[in-house]
Write a protein that holds these residues in place. Structure first.
Motif, PDB file in Angstrom:
ATOM      1  N   TYR A   1      41.369 -71.671 -29.462  1.00  0.00           N
ATOM      2  CA  TYR A   1      42.447 -71.338 -30.571  1.00  0.00           C
ATOM      3  C   TYR A   1      42.453 -69.576 -30.586  1.00  0.00           C
ATOM      4  O   TYR A   1      41.530 -69.101 -30.504  1.00  0.00           O
TER       5      TYR A   1
ATOM      6  N   HIS B   1      38.852 -75.455 -32.039  1.00  0.00           N
ATOM      7  CA  HIS B   1      38.381 -74.511 -32.496  1.00  0.00           C
ATOM      8  C   HIS B   1      39.075 -73.743 -33.745  1.00  0.00           C
ATOM      9  O   HIS B   1      40.461 -73.748 -33.610  1.00  0.00           O
TER      10      HIS B   1
ATOM     11  N   ARG C   1      35.021 -66.326 -35.931  1.00  0.00           N
ATOM     12  CA  ARG C   1      35.736 -65.131 -36.518  1.00  0.00           C
ATOM     13  C   ARG C   1      36.911 -64.730 -35.412  1.00  0.00           C
ATOM     14  O   ARG C   1      37.953 -64.833 -36.050  1.00  0.00           O
ATOM     15  N   GLY C   2      36.740 -65.172 -34.226  1.00  0.00           N
ATOM     16  CA  GLY C   2      37.995 -64.830 -33.336  1.00  0.00           C
ATOM     17  C   GLY C   2      38.033 -63.130 -33.287  1.00  0.00           C
ATOM     18  O   GLY C   2      37.234 -62.484 -33.737  1.00  0.00           O
ATOM     19  N   ASP C   3      38.919 -62.727 -32.404  1.00  0.00           N
ATOM     20  CA  ASP C   3      39.157 -61.161 -32.217  1.00  0.00           C
ATOM     21  C   ASP C   3      40.612 -61.055 -32.502  1.00  0.00           C
ATOM     22  O   ASP C   3      41.401 -61.928 -31.800  1.00  0.00           O
TER      23      ASP C   3
ATOM     24  N   ALA D   1      32.874 -65.045 -39.235  1.00  0.00           N
ATOM     25  CA  ALA D   1      32.711 -66.634 -39.228  1.00  0.00           C
ATOM     26  C   ALA D   1      31.704 -67.181 -40.263  1.00  0.00           C
ATOM     27  O   ALA D   1      31.934 -68.353 -40.913  1.00  0.00           O
TER      28      ALA D   1
ATOM     29  N   TYR E   1      24.902 -65.919 -29.421  1.00  0.00           N
ATOM     30  CA  TYR E   1      24.940 -64.812 -28.137  1.00  0.00           C
ATOM     31  C   TYR E   1      23.576 -64.562 -27.862  1.00  0.00           C
ATOM     32  O   TYR E   1      22.736 -63.747 -28.477  1.00  0.00           O
TER      33      TYR E   1
ATOM     34  N   HIS F   1      26.257 -60.340 -29.239  1.00  0.00           N
ATOM     35  CA  HIS F   1      27.488 -60.101 -29.273  1.00  0.00           C
ATOM     36  C   HIS F   1      27.972 -58.508 -29.110  1.00  0.00           C
ATOM     37  O   HIS F   1      27.422 -57.566 -29.543  1.00  0.00           O
TER      38      HIS F   1
ATOM     39  N   ALA G   1      27.841 -56.289 -32.222  1.00  0.00           N
ATOM     40  CA  ALA G   1      26.735 -56.116 -33.156  1.00  0.00           C
ATOM     41  C   ALA G   1      25.975 -55.056 -33.197  1.00  0.00           C
ATOM     42  O   ALA G   1      25.990 -54.203 -32.071  1.00  0.00           O
TER      43      ALA G   1
ATOM     44  N   ASP H   1      22.415 -59.504 -35.073  1.00  0.00           N
ATOM     45  CA  ASP H   1      23.014 -60.553 -34.583  1.00  0.00           C
ATOM     46  C   ASP H   1      22.501 -61.870 -34.748  1.00  0.00           C
ATOM     47  O   ASP H   1      23.190 -62.921 -35.197  1.00  0.00           O
TER      48      ASP H   1
ATOM     49  N   ASN I   1      22.806 -62.854 -38.444  1.00  0.00           N
ATOM     50  CA  ASN I   1      24.202 -63.476 -38.616  1.00  0.00           C
ATOM     51  C   ASN I   1      23.912 -64.920 -38.241  1.00  0.00           C
ATOM     52  O   ASN I   1      24.492 -65.655 -39.224  1.00  0.00           O
TER      53      ASN I   1
ATOM     54  N   LYS J   1      24.666 -68.067 -40.489  1.00  0.00           N
ATOM     55  CA  LYS J   1      25.565 -69.264 -40.245  1.00  0.00           C
ATOM     56  C   LYS J   1      25.091 -70.693 -40.227  1.00  0.00           C
ATOM     57  O   LYS J   1      25.583 -71.712 -40.902  1.00  0.00           O
TER      58      LYS J   1
END
Ligand code: FAD
Length: 282
Positions: free
Chosen positions: A41, A69, A99-101, A115, A137, A141, A144, A150, A153, A157
């Motif tokens: 997505y 996604h 989260r996406g970019d 996210a 990751y 990431h 991060a 990271d 995080n 999650k």
């Protein structure tokens, strides 16, 4: 050695012709009996309708083992709630929450900037309906603050309700194993909440190098050098790429990785060859 589960990721096609080709790819890969397919997505809604179209097409055929996604950056809660309700009505039970970019030029992180916020929102809005997977990751990431931040995080999650995490692709098995061991030390039971290994088959040199550089994945020096030596010899790249990824997967299996998520790049052959050679298919 127990057989890991496996799944495939694909991205929505841009044209009607591409859409038909994608359905053919899906049908071929589906013969291998994966646990599910995930569909990417574009953050900021850039592929929203294309992701929805392919998900709806597959659901209409009765295929609901699909994990769309979903990204949250730049979106508001009303839009995300609408999408969650829509997926639930279609019979979707699994999501990949990211989260996406932000697309370049777009500003504003939206109401759910990370996210973690999305995972919490999905649980608040849809309860336990969805099986939620998040991103992890092994090589950190790229944005991060630190490796430890990271990992914090990722732990957050999982603790907020993610059922599993899928890793960014990597070619160094130790980075995956180190992250898995670190999560265990941080109290995450990686049997109950698995760390799924994200696997990128190697079929093309320049695209892979560009992609790896942008998402912070490391390509070992010997792999870069060999790929550079092959130049335009696609068949040599394919054979070498197969050997590298096969050996990576074998090592992961021997170390007890519970599942593998293949970044299919909408291709049949490299994925099918790996799944069959590894004996993953039923
Ligand atoms: P987050 O978990 O929110 O982390 C993003 C960054 O923010 C990390 O550096 C983290 O350490 C940091 N961070 C977290 N919380 C805070 C805080 N409170 N303050 C400051 N920093 C913080 N992208 C797409 O657009 N579409 C897709 O379909 C897609 N699919 C993917 C599938 C997988 C399996 C993976 C691994 C990635 C995928 N991506 C996708 C890419 C992903 O969106 C990007 O890597 C994105 O930059 C981060 O998303 P995330 O969900 O990991 O974000």
């Amino acid at each position: 050695m127990s057989k890991p589960a496996f799944s495939f990721e694909f991205f929505p096609a841009k044209t009607a012709q591409g859409g038909q080709k994608l359905l053919n790819t899906y049908d071929e890969l589906n013969k291998l009996a994966p646990s599910y397919f995930s569909v990417t997505y574009g953050a900021g809604g850039s592929t929203r309708s294309r992701t929805l179209d392919i998900v709806q097409t597959l659901c209409a055929r009765g295929d609901t083992d699909i994990a769309p996604h979903m990204s949250c950056i730049g979106d508001d809660k009303v839009e995300i709630a609408g999408l969650l309700d829509h997926y639930k009505a279609l019979g979707i039970k699994r999501l990949v929450a990211l989260r996406g970019d932000l697309p370049s030029g777009q500003v504003g992180m939206g109401e759910l900037p990370f996210a973690l916020d999305l995972v919490k929102f999905i649980r608040e809005h849809s309860g336990e309906h969805f099986h939620i997977e998040v991103a992890a990751y092994p090589e950190m990431h790229p944005q991060a603050r630190s490796f430890e931040f990271d990992v914090d995080n990722l732990v957050n999650k999982y603790q907020a309700g993610a059922n599993a995490a899928i890793t960014q692709f990597f070619y160094n098995a130790d980075s995956y194993l180190y992250l898995r061991d670190t999560l265990e030390k941080r109290g995450i039971d990686t049997v109950a909440q698995p760390l799924i290994a994200g696997i990128m088959p190697i079929t093309n040199s320049s695209n892979l190098v560009r992609f790896a550089d942008s998402c912070g994945a490391d390509i070992p020096r010997y792999v870069r050098k060999r790929l550079a030596d092959f130049g335009d010899d696609r068949s040599a790249i394919r054979e070498f790429g197969f050997e590298v990824v096969y050996r990576l997967c074998e090592r992961l299996m021997s170390e007890g990785a519970p599942a593998m998520h293949f970044y299919s790049m909408n291709k049949v052959e490299p994925n099918k060859r790996l799944v069959e050679a590894l004996g993953l298919s039923a």
